[in-house]
Design a protein around this motif. Structure first.
Motif, PDB file in Angstrom:
ATOM      1  N   ARG A 257       0.801  -1.229   0.000  1.00 25.71           N
ATOM      2  CA  ARG A 257       0.000   0.000   0.000  1.00 25.71           C
ATOM      3  C   ARG A 257       0.824   1.265   0.000  1.00 25.71           C
ATOM      4  O   ARG A 257       0.354   2.322  -0.378  1.00 25.71           O
ATOM      5  CB  ARG A 257      -0.900   0.010   1.234  1.00 25.71           C
ATOM      6  N   LYS A 259       2.279   4.648   1.082  1.00 24.88           N
ATOM      7  CA  LYS A 259       1.795   5.717   1.972  1.00 24.88           C
ATOM      8  C   LYS A 259       0.267   5.830   1.980  1.00 24.88           C
ATOM      9  O   LYS A 259      -0.293   6.626   2.726  1.00 24.88           O
ATOM     10  CB  LYS A 259       2.407   7.055   1.552  1.00 24.88           C
ATOM     11  N   PHE A 260      -0.414   5.045   1.158  1.00 25.94           N
ATOM     12  CA  PHE A 260      -1.867   5.197   1.050  1.00 25.94           C
ATOM     13  C   PHE A 260      -2.605   4.372   2.106  1.00 25.94           C
ATOM     14  O   PHE A 260      -2.179   3.268   2.424  1.00 25.94           O
ATOM     15  CB  PHE A 260      -2.342   4.757  -0.343  1.00 25.94           C
ATOM     16  N   PHE A 263      -5.510   0.210  -0.659  1.00 24.51           N
ATOM     17  CA  PHE A 263      -5.042  -0.132  -2.012  1.00 24.51           C
ATOM     18  C   PHE A 263      -5.866   0.606  -3.062  1.00 24.51           C
ATOM     19  O   PHE A 263      -5.351   1.042  -4.073  1.00 24.51           O
ATOM     20  CB  PHE A 263      -5.143  -1.639  -2.245  1.00 24.51           C
ATOM     21  N   LYS A 266      -4.574   4.017  -3.567  1.00 20.97           N
ATOM     22  CA  LYS A 266      -3.260   3.942  -4.235  1.00 20.97           C
ATOM     23  C   LYS A 266      -3.461   3.709  -5.734  1.00 20.97           C
ATOM     24  O   LYS A 266      -2.842   4.351  -6.582  1.00 20.97           O
ATOM     25  CB  LYS A 266      -2.452   2.794  -3.624  1.00 20.97           C
ATOM     26  N   GLU A 267      -4.373   2.792  -6.042  1.00 17.95           N
ATOM     27  CA  GLU A 267      -4.570   2.417  -7.449  1.00 17.95           C
ATOM     28  C   GLU A 267      -5.248   3.540  -8.237  1.00 17.95           C
ATOM     29  O   GLU A 267      -4.948   3.749  -9.407  1.00 17.95           O
ATOM     30  CB  GLU A 267      -5.335   1.085  -7.513  1.00 17.95           C
ATOM     31  N   GLU A 270      -2.564   5.847  -9.086  1.00 19.55           N
ATOM     32  CA  GLU A 270      -1.571   5.305 -10.038  1.00 19.55           C
ATOM     33  C   GLU A 270      -1.978   5.547 -11.488  1.00 19.55           C
ATOM     34  O   GLU A 270      -1.198   5.296 -12.409  1.00 19.55           O
ATOM     35  CB  GLU A 270      -1.431   3.788  -9.840  1.00 19.55           C
TER      36      GLU A 270
END
Ligand code: G6P
Length: 620
Positions: A257, A259-260, A263, A266-267, A270
């Motif tokens: 994960r 720093k988020f 998930f 984060k994704e 991204e």
């Protein structure tokens, strides 16, 4: 969905198995367990209903399970409700063999009856326990044979599997064969990880990446004997097996994960990178056309296609709906988009020049796989748009395009969707450029695609504003999402995201369709997200917005910068950068992902592991 991990080596197996199981949590599960093979003595089985951290891990801490080999499992209930007894591993009648299993044994009731008649007693409702007893029975039948116990176990597993109808990915240990894990697959993925003096097996690469990147993807009907110093693969069908060592594309960090807090977030963040990766090396500006390495079809063959059928599930199906508009606009190709679960059982007429396109993040979805197999059986060519390299669908398709989006761990798909739509836009452009689409239009679209990653960065900067909108509306019970043309599938996807992770009622509709029924539900407590970027139909969507406002419905508008007049009619507005109509879905979906995320967090939902859902649905 269920997950499998196995280990044989020089280290204590239990912590390795627990870590592997934790890495599989994202797939969705309701119980977890492991079986450890001590160097001598009886098998140690620990299993518990519930999350690993509250069930299995404390159990293993209280009652340690020493041993250098073992198998572990996360279960997503199919036969029998979640309970300690139904959790895997399951033992045979002797208690000396234990197995973990993904998939469904379809003839388990007949096998169970037969075994019962022979005196077997069962402790669970599962099909897996029946398989455990069957293996035990075959092992007992070989008792008189001479040979190394490991070999006899492999033979017993193979004999039992010949009686089984259904799907399996499984791992077996036996107290009589120390230092050995036997694994086998049919229809359910299994990967062997190769280490130094140790070997692993898992149903998902995520459980292996922290240990090794050298792997062997097992094929259907493979049975593999896994020991610390090597593996031996045989195939039930052909008796010979192809063993090819591959390298995993992603590393352990990609499955973490960072720093988020989740998930999923984060994704979402991204996506500028993942869309860039999906475009990388595929834009040929000199020829004003996209290019792909893995289609395995010549331009003449692609020109010969006169109809496209798309089969997919969930979010991937929504990406397929966007593709329908793209193929029709760029290439004038009639396109139908089917739920894979429906497609596989319909006798859909496909003629020689029909191309089947399957779209799947995981490459393992059971219905999508079955649709692919059915079409190939009838002699049709199948292309796959897939994220997981080496997955079953990627390997069985005639050709395809990888997303290169890296592992997607959040159950609610986000970056896979934008990568799918990117790749589908490229494919539609290619199909258009070898037909009637002009080079100037081709170039214009390619430039617009190239600008998307930076535009996504701009939209991500709206995160604070989106979080504020989420705070305003997170108490509502019902939401509508509306859009026209390219925005209709995005509306469906926005509603799905909200349902999946916040358990709120949300529906996506074509904007004009609202007045044919659903508008009856609009009142001051029911927000509607109106997708009205500056496209050919913005004025029409504006009228639909007014219809909602006339019923006092709160409106969250997503539009293009500069459309202040439209914005003045809405309660809340998010301005996005401008792009061409067919590229809009790549931009408009992002605020919907963030909105769903923030609402779910505010409602205290487990964003990465939503209830009842699984990341990869490997049962029908
Ligand atoms: C599951 C997931 C969804 C996903 C769908 C299709 O239901 O929860 O997020 O869209 O399967 O998965 P696939 O891997 O085939 O894209």
């Amino acid at each position: 969905m269920c997950g499998i991990v196995g280990y044989v080596g020089m280290r204590t197996a239990a912590p390795i198995l627990l870590e592997g199981l934790r890495r599989l949590e994202y797939r969705g599960y309701d119980s977890a367990g492991l079986a450890i093979l001590p160097e001598d003595g009886p098998l140690v089985v620990r299993k518990r209903q519930g999350r690993i951290d509250h069930g299995l891990a404390p159990l293993v801490a209280d009652f340690p399970a020493p041993g250098l080999a073992g198998i572990g499992h996360t279960r997503w209930a199919t036969h029998g409700p979640p309970s300690d007894a139904n959790s895997h591993p399951h033992a045979d009648a002797s208690g000396r063999i234990a197995i973990v299993h993904n998939g469904v044994i379809e003839n388990f009731d007949r096998l169970k009856e037969r075994l019962r008649a022979e005196g077997h007693e069962f402790l669970s409702d599962t099909d897996t326990e029946v398989l455990a007893h069957l293996i035990g029975r075959e092992r007992a039948a070989l008792a008189a044979e001479v040979g190394p116990p490991g070999e006899l176990l492999v033979r017993a597993v193979s004999r039992a599997l010949r009686e089984v109808i259904g799907t399996y990915g499984l791992a077996v240990v036996s107290a009589d064969a120390p230092g050995l894990v036997v694994a086998a697959r049919r229809g359910s993925p299994l990967i062997v990880g190769i280490g130094d003096g140790e070997h692993f097996v898992a149903s998902d690469a995520a459980a292996l990446v922290s240990h090794t990147r050298e792997v062997v993807y097992l094929n259907d009907y493979d049975v593999v004997a896994i020991r610390a110093d090597g593996i031996q693969v045989t195939n039930l069908g052909t008796d010979t097996a192809r063993v090819q060592i591959s390298r995993l594309e992603f590393d352990a960090e990609a499955a973490e994960r960072g720093k988020f807090p989740h998930f999923m977030l984060k994704e979402i963040f991204e996506q500028p990178t993942t869309v860039r990766n999906a475009l990388r090396g595929r834009l040929d500006f000199d020829e004003a056309t996209p290019r792909f390495g893995g289609l395995n079809m010549t331009l003449a063959e692609l020109r010969g296609v006169d109809r496209i059928v798309v089969a997919a599930c969930g979010t991937s199906w929504h990406a397929g709906l966007v593709a329908e508009y793209l193929f029709e606009e760029f290439a004038h190709l009639p396109t139908e988009v089917e739920y894979a679960s429906e497609f596989r059982y319909r006798n859909a007429p496909l003629d020689k020049s029909t191309l089947l396109l399957v779209i799947t993040q995981s490459g393992e979805t059971a219905d999508t796989l079955a649709g692919l197999r059915e079409a190939r059986r009838r002699g049709h060519r199948v292309l796959a748009i897939c994220n997981v390299v080496g997955s079953t669908i990627a390997r069985e398709a005639d050709g395809g395009i990888y997303l290169h989006a890296g592992p997607e761990i959040g159950v609610a798909s986000t970056k896979a969707f934008t990568s799918q739509v990117t790749v589908l836009t490229l494919l539609a452009l290619l199909m258009g450029r070898i037909r009637q689409l002009s080079s100037s239009r081709g170039l214009q679209l390619m430039r617009a695609l190239e600008a998307v990653p930076e535009q996504l960065e701009e939209i991500l900067a709206l995160d604070g504003q989106i979080a504020a909108i989420a705070r305003k509306y997170h108490q509502a019970r019902d939401f509508f999402f509306v859009g026209r043309q390219y925005q209709f599938p995005v509306a469906l996807e926005g509603a799905l995201k909200l349902k999946e992770i916040s358990y709120l009622h949300a529906e996506g509709y074509p904007a004009a369709e609202l007045k044919h029924g659903p508008i009856a539900m609009i009142d001051e407590h029911t927000p509607t997200i109106v997708l009205a970027p500056a496209d050919a139909l913005i004025e029409k969507t504006a009228s639909n917005l007014q219809e909602i406002k006339a019923r006092k419905g709160p409106v969250i508008l997503i539009t293009t910068r500069g459309h202040d007049r439209l914005a003045s009619m809405a309660d809340d507005v998010l301005f996005l950068p401008p792009t061409l109509d067919p590229i809009q879905p790549l931009l408009t979906v992002l605020p919907l992902q963030l909105l769903a995320y923030h609402i779910a967090v505010l409602r205290g939902c487990d964003v990465d592991k939503p209830r009842n859902l699984a990341k990869s649905v490997t049962v029908e």
